[in-house]
Design an enzyme around this catalytic site. Sequence first.
Site, PDB file in Angstrom:
ATOM      1  N   ASP A  35       6.216 -38.582 -62.934  1.00 13.10           N
ATOM      2  CA  ASP A  35       7.093 -38.910 -64.085  1.00 13.10           C
ATOM      3  C   ASP A  35       7.304 -40.413 -64.229  1.00 13.10           C
ATOM      4  OD1 ASP A  35       8.844 -39.038 -61.894  1.00 13.10           O
ATOM      5  OD2 ASP A  35      10.501 -38.040 -62.930  1.00 13.10           O
ATOM      6  N   GLY A 128      15.727 -31.431 -52.811  1.00 15.00           N
ATOM      7  CA  GLY A 128      14.640 -31.559 -53.788  1.00 15.00           C
ATOM      8  C   GLY A 128      14.846 -30.712 -55.029  1.00 15.00           C
ATOM      9  N   LEU A 129      16.083 -30.215 -55.246  1.00 13.97           N
ATOM     10  CA  LEU A 129      16.345 -29.379 -56.422  1.00 13.97           C
ATOM     11  C   LEU A 129      17.254 -30.102 -57.424  1.00 13.97           C
ATOM     12  CD1 LEU A 129      16.822 -25.924 -54.625  1.00 13.97           C
ATOM     13  CD2 LEU A 129      14.746 -26.833 -55.682  1.00 13.97           C
ATOM     14  N   SER A 130      17.339 -31.402 -57.290  1.00  6.10           N
ATOM     15  CA  SER A 130      18.047 -32.243 -58.274  1.00  6.10           C
ATOM     16  C   SER A 130      19.538 -31.992 -58.351  1.00  6.10           C
ATOM     17  CB  SER A 130      17.446 -32.076 -59.671  1.00  6.10           C
ATOM     18  OG  SER A 130      16.116 -32.453 -59.647  1.00  6.10           O
ATOM     19  N   SER A 131      20.173 -31.936 -57.189  1.00  2.48           N
ATOM     20  CA  SER A 131      21.626 -31.773 -57.189  1.00  2.48           C
ATOM     21  C   SER A 131      22.290 -32.962 -57.873  1.00  2.48           C
ATOM     22  CB  SER A 131      22.145 -31.623 -55.760  1.00  2.48           C
ATOM     23  OG  SER A 131      21.685 -32.694 -54.969  1.00  2.48           O
ATOM     24  N   SER A 132      21.746 -34.160 -57.704  1.00  4.12           N
ATOM     25  CA  SER A 132      22.412 -35.329 -58.306  1.00  4.12           C
ATOM     26  C   SER A 132      22.210 -35.373 -59.817  1.00  4.12           C
ATOM     27  CB  SER A 132      21.972 -36.641 -57.650  1.00  4.12           C
ATOM     28  OG  SER A 132      20.633 -36.624 -57.322  1.00  4.12           O
ATOM     29  N   GLU A 164      21.445 -43.385 -62.572  1.00  3.40           N
ATOM     30  CA  GLU A 164      20.859 -43.235 -61.229  1.00  3.40           C
ATOM     31  C   GLU A 164      20.039 -44.482 -60.850  1.00  3.40           C
ATOM     32  OE1 GLU A 164      19.953 -39.424 -60.120  1.00  3.40           O
ATOM     33  OE2 GLU A 164      18.703 -39.994 -58.417  1.00  3.40           O
ATOM     34  N   ASP A 176      14.167 -34.972 -63.728  1.00  2.98           N
ATOM     35  CA  ASP A 176      15.264 -34.121 -63.255  1.00  2.98           C
ATOM     36  C   ASP A 176      16.370 -33.998 -64.300  1.00  2.98           C
ATOM     37  OD1 ASP A 176      13.644 -34.380 -61.097  1.00  2.98           O
ATOM     38  OD2 ASP A 176      15.060 -35.491 -59.861  1.00  2.98           O
TER      39      ASP A 176
HETATM   40  C1  GLA Z   1      12.692 -37.024 -57.631  1.00  4.85           C
HETATM   41  C2  GLA Z   1      12.927 -37.919 -58.826  1.00  4.85           C
HETATM   42  C3  GLA Z   1      12.049 -37.483 -60.013  1.00  4.85           C
HETATM   43  C4  GLA Z   1      10.590 -37.345 -59.594  1.00  4.85           C
HETATM   44  C5  GLA Z   1      10.456 -36.533 -58.318  1.00  4.85           C
HETATM   45  C6  GLA Z   1       9.053 -36.522 -57.784  1.00  4.85           C
HETATM   46  O1  GLA Z   1      13.130 -35.734 -57.902  1.00  4.85           O
HETATM   47  O2  GLA Z   1      14.278 -37.889 -59.218  1.00  4.85           O
HETATM   48  O3  GLA Z   1      12.207 -38.384 -61.079  1.00  4.85           O
HETATM   49  O4  GLA Z   1       9.998 -38.605 -59.467  1.00  4.85           O
HETATM   50  O5  GLA Z   1      11.313 -37.011 -57.289  1.00  4.85           O
HETATM   51  O6  GLA Z   1       8.200 -35.896 -58.682  1.00  4.85           O
END
Ligand code: GLA
Length: 390
Positions: A35, A128-132, A164, A176
């Site tokens: 991304d 790795g599930l985007s809690s933030s 962020e 995310d």
């Molecule tokens: C984190 C970052 C995303 C992306 C992933 C890896 O989740 O927040 O923007 O770069 O790592 O794909």
Amino acid sequence: MDRDLSATFEGIFHRSPIVQVRAPGRVNLLGEHVDYNQGVVLPVAIDRAVKLAASPTADARVTLNALDLGVQVAFRLSEVVKKRDLDGNPLPAWALYPAGVAWSLQDTGLSLSGMQAAYTSDVPIGSGLSSSAAVEVAFAATWQALSGWELDKITLARLCQRAENEYVGVSSGLMDQFASACGVEGHVLCFDTRSLEWEPLPLPPSTAIVIADSGIRRTLAGSAYNDRRAACEQAVDLLRKYLPGIQSLRDVSSVELAAYSTYLPEVIQRRAEHVVKEIHRVDQAMIALRRGDARMFGGFMYASHKSLRELYEVSLPELDCLVEIARSLPGVYGARLTGAGFGGCTVNLVDASQAEVIIQGLHNAYQRRTRRDATIYLCHASDGASAVKF
Ligand code: GLA
């Protein structure tokens, strides 16, 4: 409306909330670390989310109660740039996400209402599930509901990303926040991070997503993530000498990279090779998605994991172990680490009718091999952030 959350809010603030917001985490099926290289990503918003209740205040103060941590902090909107609470103490790390969103929204010229807010999340932190991102999008959606302006979802996601990047200090891409804002139930989101165009595509028929959490935690605020991003930028700078006009690794084909990679330092070669090939894999995987071909899609997931392990070097033995086990189980189409890496989860695309057996199989074999307990669960592709006012 979540009655328990409202009752908890009332217990803390002695008034009723006037808005409740839900913002989900995400799992990325394919297109990892692309991304921030302007590639296409294929995330899914999940059925784990931040839930937030809030009411406006007239005094331009923000009082945050993090229910899961049992802690509260307050700051002034006019002084958010200082990252200090009302007593002048540095804001705790968890509060930087909501405060960063306030900073980013105000910095773009939007006027914000003060608020009292209480929130809880079942998106595991550092997995790795985007809690933030879920916290950021939840607060942006809350301020939107309370402050009388309206942004389109992509703009809202971008302002959260800016929080962020510039306030918290992680150079993350847009995936995310985008997924948390734009999720569509039952669908994979095909998001072009260059044009910002996107399209939901249905998950292949009769498939389910299984998430396997290795139990190993990581933080993106560490330098490894920013290092990877810097390596990609260095690759573009060096390749520009031979390929003038390239803006990002999205503009470089595998053939071009093979031709010029001897001019790159060895580590940078590997990082760039992952990104260029991952971008290509996503193109092909979208063909598989349109055909509803889970097996073909799954093949790209395994290839992506191998590349993240060998070229991008963001895997760990525990994640490799979960992928290896998955590969041996009937009914698994594909598996890979998801998110930034360095810990966290694997994502598995599986035959829905065998999901429960696969979850058991993964759990037992992982425990046998690592003596660790993985948390493994079925995940449903869900809608993006929503706000309800009452
Ligand atoms: C984190 C970052 C995303 C992306 C992933 C890896 O989740 O927040 O923007 O770069 O790592 O794909």
